[in-house]
Design a protein around this motif. Structure first.
Motif, PDB file in Angstrom:
ATOM      1  N   SER A  95      -4.084   7.122 -14.782  1.00 38.38           N
ATOM      2  CA  SER A  95      -3.403   5.840 -14.871  1.00 38.38           C
ATOM      3  C   SER A  95      -1.968   5.961 -14.375  1.00 38.38           C
ATOM      4  O   SER A  95      -1.234   6.848 -14.787  1.00 38.38           O
ATOM      5  CB  SER A  95      -3.425   5.360 -16.332  1.00 38.38           C
ATOM      6  OG  SER A  95      -2.714   4.164 -16.465  1.00 38.38           O
ATOM      7  N   HIS A  96      -1.587   5.048 -13.487  1.00 37.98           N
ATOM      8  CA  HIS A  96      -0.239   5.054 -12.922  1.00 37.98           C
ATOM      9  C   HIS A  96       0.295   3.628 -12.909  1.00 37.98           C
ATOM     10  O   HIS A  96       0.341   2.980 -11.857  1.00 37.98           O
ATOM     11  CB  HIS A  96      -0.244   5.647 -11.520  1.00 37.98           C
ATOM     12  CG  HIS A  96      -0.513   7.116 -11.479  1.00 37.98           C
ATOM     13  ND1 HIS A  96       0.457   8.054 -11.740  1.00 37.98           N
ATOM     14  CD2 HIS A  96      -1.648   7.794 -11.232  1.00 37.98           C
ATOM     15  CE1 HIS A  96      -0.063   9.267 -11.637  1.00 37.98           C
ATOM     16  NE2 HIS A  96      -1.340   9.136 -11.345  1.00 37.98           N
ATOM     17  N   GLY A 148       0.808  -1.210   0.000  1.00 40.70           N
ATOM     18  CA  GLY A 148       0.000   0.000   0.000  1.00 40.70           C
ATOM     19  C   GLY A 148       0.843   1.262   0.000  1.00 40.70           C
ATOM     20  O   GLY A 148       0.544   2.228  -0.718  1.00 40.70           O
ATOM     21  N   VAL A 149       1.912   1.265   0.785  1.00 36.91           N
ATOM     22  CA  VAL A 149       2.800   2.434   0.834  1.00 36.91           C
ATOM     23  C   VAL A 149       3.475   2.649  -0.523  1.00 36.91           C
ATOM     24  O   VAL A 149       3.547   3.783  -1.030  1.00 36.91           O
ATOM     25  CB  VAL A 149       3.849   2.261   1.946  1.00 36.91           C
ATOM     26  CG1 VAL A 149       4.928   3.335   1.850  1.00 36.91           C
ATOM     27  CG2 VAL A 149       3.182   2.307   3.315  1.00 36.91           C
ATOM     28  N   LEU A 150       3.980   1.574  -1.129  1.00 37.44           N
ATOM     29  CA  LEU A 150       4.615   1.686  -2.443  1.00 37.44           C
ATOM     30  C   LEU A 150       3.612   2.161  -3.480  1.00 37.44           C
ATOM     31  O   LEU A 150       3.931   3.007  -4.342  1.00 37.44           O
ATOM     32  CB  LEU A 150       5.200   0.335  -2.862  1.00 37.44           C
ATOM     33  CG  LEU A 150       6.438  -0.135  -2.097  1.00 37.44           C
ATOM     34  CD1 LEU A 150       6.787  -1.569  -2.507  1.00 37.44           C
ATOM     35  CD2 LEU A 150       7.607   0.790  -2.357  1.00 37.44           C
ATOM     36  N   PHE A 151       2.407   1.640  -3.412  1.00 34.94           N
ATOM     37  CA  PHE A 151       1.374   1.993  -4.384  1.00 34.94           C
ATOM     38  C   PHE A 151       1.071   3.491  -4.329  1.00 34.94           C
ATOM     39  O   PHE A 151       1.019   4.169  -5.363  1.00 34.94           O
ATOM     40  CB  PHE A 151       0.114   1.171  -4.092  1.00 34.94           C
ATOM     41  CG  PHE A 151      -0.957   1.319  -5.130  1.00 34.94           C
ATOM     42  CD1 PHE A 151      -0.802   0.771  -6.387  1.00 34.94           C
ATOM     43  CD2 PHE A 151      -2.137   1.992  -4.840  1.00 34.94           C
ATOM     44  CE1 PHE A 151      -1.798   0.893  -7.341  1.00 34.94           C
ATOM     45  CE2 PHE A 151      -3.138   2.116  -5.779  1.00 34.94           C
ATOM     46  CZ  PHE A 151      -2.966   1.564  -7.041  1.00 34.94           C
ATOM     47  N   VAL A 152       0.886   4.011  -3.128  1.00 37.27           N
ATOM     48  CA  VAL A 152       0.585   5.432  -2.976  1.00 37.27           C
ATOM     49  C   VAL A 152       1.804   6.284  -3.341  1.00 37.27           C
ATOM     50  O   VAL A 152       1.683   7.328  -3.993  1.00 37.27           O
ATOM     51  CB  VAL A 152       0.123   5.725  -1.533  1.00 37.27           C
ATOM     52  CG1 VAL A 152      -0.018   7.229  -1.302  1.00 37.27           C
ATOM     53  CG2 VAL A 152      -1.202   5.030  -1.249  1.00 37.27           C
ATOM     54  N   SER A 153       2.988   5.826  -2.949  1.00 39.39           N
ATOM     55  CA  SER A 153       4.207   6.594  -3.209  1.00 39.39           C
ATOM     56  C   SER A 153       4.477   6.765  -4.695  1.00 39.39           C
ATOM     57  O   SER A 153       5.051   7.775  -5.118  1.00 39.39           O
ATOM     58  CB  SER A 153       5.409   5.917  -2.542  1.00 39.39           C
ATOM     59  OG  SER A 153       5.241   5.847  -1.143  1.00 39.39           O
ATOM     60  N   PHE A 154       4.091   5.789  -5.502  1.00 37.10           N
ATOM     61  CA  PHE A 154       4.307   5.865  -6.943  1.00 37.10           C
ATOM     62  C   PHE A 154       3.088   6.390  -7.694  1.00 37.10           C
ATOM     63  O   PHE A 154       2.943   6.151  -8.890  1.00 37.10           O
ATOM     64  CB  PHE A 154       4.719   4.497  -7.482  1.00 37.10           C
ATOM     65  CG  PHE A 154       6.156   4.158  -7.239  1.00 37.10           C
ATOM     66  CD1 PHE A 154       7.112   4.372  -8.218  1.00 37.10           C
ATOM     67  CD2 PHE A 154       6.565   3.648  -6.015  1.00 37.10           C
ATOM     68  CE1 PHE A 154       8.447   4.062  -7.995  1.00 37.10           C
ATOM     69  CE2 PHE A 154       7.896   3.343  -5.774  1.00 37.10           C
ATOM     70  CZ  PHE A 154       8.845   3.564  -6.761  1.00 37.10           C
ATOM     71  N   GLY A 155       2.201   7.086  -6.983  1.00 40.64           N
ATOM     72  CA  GLY A 155       1.091   7.772  -7.633  1.00 40.64           C
ATOM     73  C   GLY A 155      -0.181   6.976  -7.763  1.00 40.64           C
ATOM     74  O   GLY A 155      -1.080   7.369  -8.508  1.00 40.64           O
ATOM     75  N   GLY A 156      -0.296   5.869  -7.049  1.00 44.05           N
ATOM     76  CA  GLY A 156      -1.481   5.031  -7.199  1.00 44.05           C
ATOM     77  C   GLY A 156      -2.698   5.515  -6.453  1.00 44.05           C
ATOM     78  O   GLY A 156      -3.769   4.927  -6.601  1.00 44.05           O
ATOM     79  N   VAL A 165       3.634  -1.728 -10.860  1.00 43.42           N
ATOM     80  CA  VAL A 165       4.929  -2.365 -11.076  1.00 43.42           C
ATOM     81  C   VAL A 165       5.727  -2.395  -9.773  1.00 43.42           C
ATOM     82  O   VAL A 165       6.358  -3.406  -9.427  1.00 43.42           O
ATOM     83  CB  VAL A 165       5.718  -1.633 -12.178  1.00 43.42           C
ATOM     84  CG1 VAL A 165       7.143  -2.181 -12.266  1.00 43.42           C
ATOM     85  CG2 VAL A 165       5.025  -1.783 -13.515  1.00 43.42           C
ATOM     86  N   ALA A 166       5.708  -1.292  -9.034  1.00 46.21           N
ATOM     87  CA  ALA A 166       6.452  -1.221  -7.771  1.00 46.21           C
ATOM     88  C   ALA A 166       5.991  -2.303  -6.802  1.00 46.21           C
ATOM     89  O   ALA A 166       6.808  -2.947  -6.129  1.00 46.21           O
ATOM     90  CB  ALA A 166       6.280   0.163  -7.146  1.00 46.21           C
TER      91      ALA A 166
END
Length: 501
Positions: free
Chosen positions: A450-451, A423-431, A456-457
């Protein structure tokens, strides 16, 4: 290293079996069918609740508490797993099992009759306590009722019991929700539990008592309570990554880390040979695969425009191949190669998680995800079921309850930690914008939200964790003992820890 050797002179003792017995022989048939029925009902509820939850949250005007309906179950079950392990080792599995089933049904009734969302969440927490008691008690039943050669087949049946619910559950729950209302998804299941209970009760009463511990370890139970509280605070903090979340995150870590270090067997987090590595691997496998799986429907809906139904169906093959993998590991001729099977399973999981983000490329057909999940599901069947078999094999008589609880705690913690990381990676990369718009097919893509990098992260991180799990499988076999336990062979050391790992 010692294997299970349940004591008892009655005819239900595993030592009284003959070589031709199977899990469906007359001696074991009622118990096996009862266990499979209970697991199937739990599996159906787990599959169905995801379908009914959005409707329930809107009906109770509590969408803001939506996530807590899941985390409340998960966190409460963490505590109950350890309590069940201590209870089983002290009194045997019969009372914890039936108490857990009663608690599970009570939670369903509370949630199904709730008039406010907080009541619904409370019901889910009660249900989690019951579910935690049940799952550990069932493992202890397997350890005490079946001889070692039949345990892989019984644990394979656990996985097989999920097949039909995974396929039918969402469709049945959707139909019930639309035709009768969401409440009946929760209220109908307690009635269905009565039949399997009546079938398995005589066999459970005939179980050998085995070696029972003189008293519950209250310190271990308090540690489990600290782990559950810490995990709950971290889940709360993960809902909002702002400065306000810093205080509960720090408090959650302060509770979680020292408690879990003392709760799991010595050497778990350094992958000591034998039992500690088995328990560590269970958390790695479950967290990596299921942490990635939670993002699959969102990816297919928001990035490729699939309907929610088709996106969900892409995961069905994984449930079927999981059962096939579990069946494969149960074959007697593969027993000498169990550790290698688990290594293969982790590599297949890593491969599947590496294949999934290929669906983000427009020229790649979306069914690549379904293929990937068939591969990953087979790997999970090999790794997870084998971990349960090895745990029972490495547990000393009277410790199977505590060790089974440790296995389940590792599973739950793996899910919580790696889901949180994802979840942290998803939000950090614009999700974040994808999550907000992903409720409708293609919405994110249509609005420029779309992100693909966010997905991918997540998948790269989970695939990396699975590769770490493959390395852990080289540590599963205890070293040959020379009359005393070494610092790196703790398979025969009791799991009630006290020193930092």
């Amino acid at each position: 290293m010692t294997t299970l050797d349940p004591r008892g002179a009655d005819t239900a003792s595993p030592s009284a079996t003959v070589d031709g017995d199977t899990v469906l022989s007359r001696r074991y048939r009622a118990l096996t069918l009862g266990i499979i029925s209970v697991v199937s009902l739990v599996a159906f509820e787990a599959s169905a609740v995801n379908t009914a939850m959005p409707v329930a949250a809107h009906a109770l005007d509590g969408v803001e508490l939506y996530a807590y309906a899941f985390s409340g179950y998960f966190t409460a079950s963490l505590f109950a797993m350890v309590l069940s392990g201590e209870w089983c080792d002290r009194r045997g599995p019969l009372v914890p099992l039936f108490t857990g089933i009663a608690g599970f049904c009570a939670g369903l009734l509370i949630s199904g009759s709730a008039q406010r969302m907080w009541m619904f969440v409370g019901g889910r927490a009660v249900q989690g306590v019951g579910g935690g008691l049940v799952i550990v008690a069932l493992y202890v039943v397997v350890g005490r009722a079946y001889p070692e050669r039949l345990r892989p087949a019984v644990l394979a049946a656990f996985s097989a019991a999920w097949v039909l619910p995974v396929i039918v559950g969402p469709l049945a729950a959707g139909t019930v929700t639309e035709q009768l209302g969401w409440r009946w998804v929760f209220l109908a299941i307690p009635v269905l539990v009565l039949l399997p209970l009546s079938v398995m009760l005589p066999a459970l009463r005939a179980l050998p008592t085995g070696d029972l511990t003189p008293a519950m370890d209250r310190r271990r139970i308090l540690l489990a309570l600290g782990v559950a509280a810490g995990a709950g605070l971290l889940q709360y903090a993960a809902q909002d990554l702002g400065w306000v979340s810093l205080a509960p995150a720090v408090a959650g870590l302060a509770l979680l880390v020292p408690c879990v270090l003392r709760l799991l067997p010595t050497g778990t987090f350094r992958a000591a040979r034998g039992l500690p590595s088995v328990i560590l691997l269970r958390g790695i496998a479950a967290g990596a695969f299921l942490g990635a799986e939670s993002f699959v429907p969102l990816m297919l809906v928001s990035e490729r425009g699939l309907s929610a139904t088709l996106a969900g169906l892409s995961l069905t093959g994984g449930g079927l191949s999981w059962t096939l993998g579990s069946y494969t590991q149960s074959r007697p001729r593969l027993e000498p190669h169990r550790e290698r099977l688990m290594g293969l399973g982790m590599l297949l999981i890593a491969l599947a998680l590496g294949m999934a983000p290929l669906a983000l490329l427009e020229p790649v057909p979306v069914w690549i995800v379904a293929v990937a999940w068939v591969i990953g599901g087979y790997g999970m069947g090999l790794a997870v079921s084998s971990a349960s078999v090895l745990l029972l094999k490495l547990s000393r008589p009277g410790e199977e309850g505590g060790n089974s609880a440790s296995l389940q705690v590792s599973d739950a913690l793996g899910n919580i930690v790696l889901l949180g990381l994802g979840g942290v990676l998803f939000v950090s990369f614009g999700g974040g914008s994808v999550a907000a718009e992903g409720g409708h097919a293609g919405a994110a893509a249509a609005t420029g939200g779309s992100h693909p990098a966010a997905f991918v992260a997540v998948y790269v991180a989970m695939a990396t964790v699975a590769l770490v799990g493959a390395l852990v499988t080289t540590r599963l076999r205890p070293q040959a003992t020379t009359g005393h336990a070494t610092a790196d062979d703790v398979s025969s050391i009791p799991p009630v820890g006290g020193a930092p790992r």
